[in-house]
Design a protein around this motif. Structure first.
Motif, PDB file in Angstrom:
ATOM      1  N   GLN A  78       0.860  -1.181   0.000  1.00 11.10           N
ATOM      2  CA  GLN A  78       0.000   0.000   0.000  1.00 11.10           C
ATOM      3  C   GLN A  78       0.897   1.233   0.000  1.00 11.10           C
ATOM      4  OE1 GLN A  78      -2.449  -1.287   3.561  1.00 11.10           O
ATOM      5  NE2 GLN A  78      -4.091  -0.449   2.291  1.00 11.10           N
ATOM      6  N   LEU A  79       0.849   2.004  -1.043  1.00 14.51           N
ATOM      7  CA  LEU A  79       1.715   3.171  -1.159  1.00 14.51           C
ATOM      8  C   LEU A  79       0.958   4.414  -0.706  1.00 14.51           C
ATOM      9  CD1 LEU A  79       3.522   2.510  -4.557  1.00 14.51           C
ATOM     10  CD2 LEU A  79       4.102   1.714  -2.258  1.00 14.51           C
ATOM     11  N   THR A  80       1.392   4.967   0.428  1.00 11.42           N
ATOM     12  CA  THR A  80       0.819   6.214   0.909  1.00 11.42           C
ATOM     13  C   THR A  80       1.397   7.379   0.094  1.00 11.42           C
ATOM     14  OG1 THR A  80       2.581   6.424   2.544  1.00 11.42           O
ATOM     15  CG2 THR A  80       0.569   5.274   3.241  1.00 11.42           C
ATOM     16  N   PRO A  81       0.818   8.568   0.187  1.00 13.60           N
ATOM     17  CA  PRO A  81       1.320   9.690  -0.625  1.00 13.60           C
ATOM     18  C   PRO A  81       2.800   9.973  -0.440  1.00 13.60           C
ATOM     19  CG  PRO A  81      -0.847  10.218   0.254  1.00 13.60           C
ATOM     20  CD  PRO A  81      -0.448   8.899   0.871  1.00 13.60           C
ATOM     21  N   THR A  82       3.291   9.923   0.810  1.00 14.22           N
ATOM     22  CA  THR A  82       4.715  10.202   1.034  1.00 14.22           C
ATOM     23  C   THR A  82       5.596   9.139   0.403  1.00 14.22           C
ATOM     24  OG1 THR A  82       4.312  11.430   3.081  1.00 14.22           O
ATOM     25  CG2 THR A  82       6.486  10.466   2.810  1.00 14.22           C
ATOM     26  N   VAL A  83       5.229   7.868   0.576  1.00 12.82           N
ATOM     27  CA  VAL A  83       6.025   6.786   0.003  1.00 12.82           C
ATOM     28  C   VAL A  83       6.027   6.878  -1.515  1.00 12.82           C
ATOM     29  CG1 VAL A  83       6.174   4.281  -0.276  1.00 12.82           C
ATOM     30  CG2 VAL A  83       5.704   5.246   1.975  1.00 12.82           C
ATOM     31  N   ARG A  84       4.892   7.193  -2.090  1.00 14.80           N
ATOM     32  CA  ARG A  84       4.824   7.331  -3.543  1.00 14.80           C
ATOM     33  C   ARG A  84       5.746   8.455  -4.026  1.00 14.80           C
ATOM     34  NH1 ARG A  84      -0.122   7.968  -3.718  1.00 14.80           N
ATOM     35  NH2 ARG A  84      -0.702   5.773  -3.945  1.00 14.80           N
ATOM     36  N   ALA A 138      13.347  -2.813  -6.091  1.00 17.67           N
ATOM     37  CA  ALA A 138      14.604  -2.318  -6.671  1.00 17.67           C
ATOM     38  C   ALA A 138      14.814  -0.847  -6.324  1.00 17.67           C
ATOM     39  CB  ALA A 138      14.595  -2.515  -8.184  1.00 17.67           C
ATOM     40  N   LEU A 139      13.744  -0.069  -6.314  1.00 19.46           N
ATOM     41  CA  LEU A 139      13.855   1.341  -5.933  1.00 19.46           C
ATOM     42  C   LEU A 139      14.248   1.470  -4.463  1.00 19.46           C
ATOM     43  CD1 LEU A 139      10.715   2.762  -7.777  1.00 19.46           C
ATOM     44  CD2 LEU A 139      13.103   3.207  -8.360  1.00 19.46           C
ATOM     45  N   VAL A 140      13.663   0.645  -3.612  1.00 22.94           N
ATOM     46  CA  VAL A 140      14.025   0.668  -2.191  1.00 22.94           C
ATOM     47  C   VAL A 140      15.486   0.269  -2.005  1.00 22.94           C
ATOM     48  CG1 VAL A 140      13.585  -0.395   0.052  1.00 22.94           C
ATOM     49  CG2 VAL A 140      11.663   0.267  -1.403  1.00 22.94           C
ATOM     50  N   ALA A 141      15.934  -0.749  -2.737  1.00 18.69           N
ATOM     51  CA  ALA A 141      17.329  -1.207  -2.632  1.00 18.69           C
ATOM     52  C   ALA A 141      18.302  -0.120  -3.055  1.00 18.69           C
ATOM     53  CB  ALA A 141      17.529  -2.462  -3.477  1.00 18.69           C
ATOM     54  N   ALA A 142      17.865   0.752  -3.958  1.00 13.58           N
ATOM     55  CA  ALA A 142      18.740   1.834  -4.424  1.00 13.58           C
ATOM     56  C   ALA A 142      19.053   2.832  -3.324  1.00 13.58           C
ATOM     57  CB  ALA A 142      18.097   2.555  -5.612  1.00 13.58           C
ATOM     58  N   LEU A 143      18.312   2.787  -2.218  1.00  8.05           N
ATOM     59  CA  LEU A 143      18.549   3.681  -1.085  1.00  8.05           C
ATOM     60  C   LEU A 143      19.614   3.148  -0.133  1.00  8.05           C
ATOM     61  CD1 LEU A 143      14.812   4.567  -0.408  1.00  8.05           C
ATOM     62  CD2 LEU A 143      16.582   6.216  -1.036  1.00  8.05           C
ATOM     63  N   GLY A 144      20.176   1.990  -0.429  1.00  5.04           N
ATOM     64  CA  GLY A 144      21.212   1.426   0.429  1.00  5.04           C
ATOM     65  C   GLY A 144      20.663   1.050   1.794  1.00  5.04           C
ATOM     66  N   SER A 145      21.453   1.319   2.839  1.00  8.51           N
ATOM     67  CA  SER A 145      21.030   0.919   4.180  1.00  8.51           C
ATOM     68  C   SER A 145      19.758   1.632   4.616  1.00  8.51           C
ATOM     69  CB  SER A 145      22.150   1.185   5.186  1.00  8.51           C
ATOM     70  OG  SER A 145      22.408   2.577   5.319  1.00  8.51           O
ATOM     71  N   ALA A 146      19.482   2.815   4.074  1.00 12.74           N
ATOM     72  CA  ALA A 146      18.250   3.523   4.422  1.00 12.74           C
ATOM     73  C   ALA A 146      17.021   2.783   3.925  1.00 12.74           C
ATOM     74  CB  ALA A 146      18.270   4.938   3.847  1.00 12.74           C
ATOM     75  N   GLY A 147      17.217   1.842   3.024  1.00  9.88           N
ATOM     76  CA  GLY A 147      16.104   1.025   2.563  1.00  9.88           C
ATOM     77  C   GLY A 147      15.455   0.232   3.671  1.00  9.88           C
ATOM     78  N   ARG A 148      16.191   0.006   4.766  1.00 15.65           N
ATOM     79  CA  ARG A 148      15.589  -0.695   5.905  1.00 15.65           C
ATOM     80  C   ARG A 148      14.489   0.134   6.551  1.00 15.65           C
ATOM     81  NH1 ARG A 148      20.640  -2.603   9.358  1.00 15.65           N
ATOM     82  NH2 ARG A 148      21.817  -1.368   7.850  1.00 15.65           N
ATOM     83  N   PHE A 149      14.701   1.461   6.588  1.00 14.52           N
ATOM     84  CA  PHE A 149      13.623   2.343   7.050  1.00 14.52           C
ATOM     85  C   PHE A 149      12.460   2.313   6.069  1.00 14.52           C
ATOM     86  CE2 PHE A 149      16.780   5.310   9.384  1.00 14.52           C
ATOM     87  CZ  PHE A 149      16.521   4.698  10.592  1.00 14.52           C
ATOM     88  N   VAL A 150      12.782   2.479   4.797  1.00  9.02           N
ATOM     89  CA  VAL A 150      11.757   2.666   3.778  1.00  9.02           C
ATOM     90  C   VAL A 150      10.999   1.374   3.489  1.00  9.02           C
ATOM     91  CG1 VAL A 150      11.367   3.297   1.362  1.00  9.02           C
ATOM     92  CG2 VAL A 150      13.002   4.592   2.754  1.00  9.02           C
ATOM     93  N   GLY A 151      11.715   0.245   3.449  1.00 10.85           N
ATOM     94  CA  GLY A 151      11.065  -1.015   3.119  1.00 10.85           C
ATOM     95  C   GLY A 151       9.929  -1.368   4.053  1.00 10.85           C
ATOM     96  N   ALA A 152      10.021  -0.946   5.300  1.00  8.82           N
ATOM     97  CA  ALA A 152       8.973  -1.246   6.277  1.00  8.82           C
ATOM     98  C   ALA A 152       7.801  -0.285   6.197  1.00  8.82           C
ATOM     99  CB  ALA A 152       9.566  -1.217   7.685  1.00  8.82           C
ATOM    100  N   THR A 153       7.853   0.667   5.260  1.00  9.65           N
ATOM    101  CA  THR A 153       6.761   1.629   5.134  1.00  9.65           C
ATOM    102  C   THR A 153       5.908   1.372   3.901  1.00  9.65           C
ATOM    103  OG1 THR A 153       8.083   3.263   3.891  1.00  9.65           O
ATOM    104  CG2 THR A 153       8.146   3.372   6.302  1.00  9.65           C
TER     105      THR A 153
END
Length: 443
Positions: free
Chosen positions: A246-252, A276-291
């Motif tokens: 589910q992509l919220t406005p901020t995540v989108r 793949a887009l989340v992985a492009a964020l490197g370690s910060a993808g751990r924050f983003v992937g859970a959102t």
């Protein structure tokens, strides 16, 4: 921006590392349930730094040792709504035997400051304090009234800190409509370009206790109504549930920005492409992937007292995090997964937040970053955890995460939060003071 007056003492960049080190050396470990050393010593140190430059901070306790500090800086335009600039003084516990260095020694090497709280969030506390001290020494006012708050107890939900302050001292935040705090404004490398993640949303928090009842009895008997079995089945269903994307406005907005920087495609229906887009964020993808979806992680189990005694009750705990705007469906799904034999109780609940990704304050934060790092990008993102902005939202205050840090590309910043060997770049601390100074002068 006009040039600041000549400094009459050390600058914020001169002081910030020392202040952060001093704060780290004050053990403010929060073990929950009002246990631990408390924040009083750190609050007194903080209040002293503010008093030393002629400010008049208010220090108050919500419970013995649980101290908070608030001071209001008059702005150049007092007719404008005030801004809250807040941090928390507590930290999660750390076991010295797990660390390379003493977590409360404030160890500094050539480029890094180590210790519990170095990124969560005594770094931002130090940046705030050093900038405010410099402004006070130089006789400069922020663009509008700024309420500086250092709260207790954020790491246990803010019961003795921000939430208590909102409930018992709301007058301290009178006229404030926006707030800035932690876990945003830090840099990541995306597609070969530096980007700063500005936190404009955070997931809601739902810690749930699952209580299963059954028939107590002898362990040798046939017992279809077994509380442990009921609980185990419920925990397994909840823990293994595949929550839909589910992509919220901020995540989108974030994923669209990453796509622009990397050239990768963005299709809301393509989960592999989103990964793949989340992985492009490197370690910060751990924050983003859970959102990208709700989460529900079982974290505790308790049942029985003897091998041959079937207990009449079994208890489990689930750490649930729900997306902004989707709490009702999260609760309904959890209830369905728990099943008829399990009662759900709330251990701790807090709201999800989603602030506008554009507007005057967002523009000011972006401009302050780009003035210090031209050519970088600034992207909004959702925090998978929570901050004291949740409590301030009860006063109608819109909160953002903005602790500006230009980080080394190889530093696993996401892994520093609540992790072993927490550390921050000293150059990043100095960078943050320059950004915050610009922001307070213009926002």
């Amino acid at each position: 921006m006009s040039q600041p007056a000549a400094a009459t003492g050390p600058t914020a960049a001169d002081e910030v590392v020392d202040i952060c080190r001093d704060l780290i050396r004050i053990d403010t470990s929060n073990y929950g349930d009002n246990e631990g050393p408390g924040e009083r010593a750190a609050a007194e140190y903080t209040a002293g730094l503010l008093s030393d430059v002629g400010l008049d901070p208010v220090l108050y306790e919500s419970s013995p040792g649980r101290a908070n500090v608030v001071v209001r800086l008059p702005g150049a335009d007092p007719s404008r709504p005030a801004l809250v600039l807040h941090g928390h003084l507590d930290v999660v516990p750390a076991r010295a035997e797990d660390w390379t260095v003493d977590p409360f020694a404030g160890h500094e090497d050539e480029t890094l400051l180590w210790g519990r709280g170095a990124v969560d969030m005594k770094d931002m506390d130090a940046m705030i304090l050093s900038v405010v001290r410099q402004m006070a020494r130089e006789g400069r006012r922020p663009a509008r009234d700024v309420v500086v708050a250092m709260f207790a107890d954020e790491e246990a939900g803010g019961t003795y800190g921000a939430r208590w302050s909102v409930d018992h001292r709301p007058e301290l935040f009178e006229g404030a409509t926006e707030a800035i705090s932690e876990v945003g404004g830090f840099s990541v490398e995306v597609g070969g370009r530096r980007a700063y993640l500005l936190q404009t949303a955070e997931k809601g928090l739902s810690w749930l206790r699952l209580v299963a009842g059954g028939r107590a009895g002898h362990g040798s008997q046939v017992t279809p109504d077994n509380a442990v079995t009921h609980l185990a089945e419920a925990v397994a269903r909840i823990g293994r549930h595949s929550w839909p994307l589910q992509l919220t406005p901020t995540v989108r907005a974030l994923l669209e920005g990453v796509a622009d920087l990397t050239g990768l495609p963005f299709d809301e229906e393509d989960e592999a492409g989103i990964d793949a887009l989340v992985a492009a964020l490197g370690s910060a993808g751990r924050f983003v992937g859970a959102t990208l979806r709700h989460t529900s992680n079982p974290s505790q189990l308790t049942a029985g007292y003897k091998a041959n005694v079937i207990p009449g009750e079994a208890v489990g705990v689930v750490d649930g995090r729900f997306l902004p705007g989707h709490e009702d469906e999260f609760r309904a799904t959890i209830a369905e997964l728990a099943g008829p034999h399990v009662r759900i109780e709330h251990v701790h609940h807090d709201v999800a937040l989603e602030a506008p990704t554009s507007g005057a304050l967002v523009d000011a934060m972006t401009d302050a970053l780009l003035a210090e790092d031209p050519g970088a990008a600034v992207l909004p993102y959702t925090l998978s955890g929570g901050t004291d902005n949740k409590s301030l939202s009860l006063l109608g205050i819109t909160g953002y995460g903005f602790a500006p840090l230009r980080l080394p590309a190889d530093l696993d910043f996401a892994g520093m939060f609540h992790g072993v060997d927490e550390r921050v770049s000293t150059d990043a601390l100095r960078f943050g003071t320059r950004v915050l100074d610009r922001l307070l002068a213009t926002c």
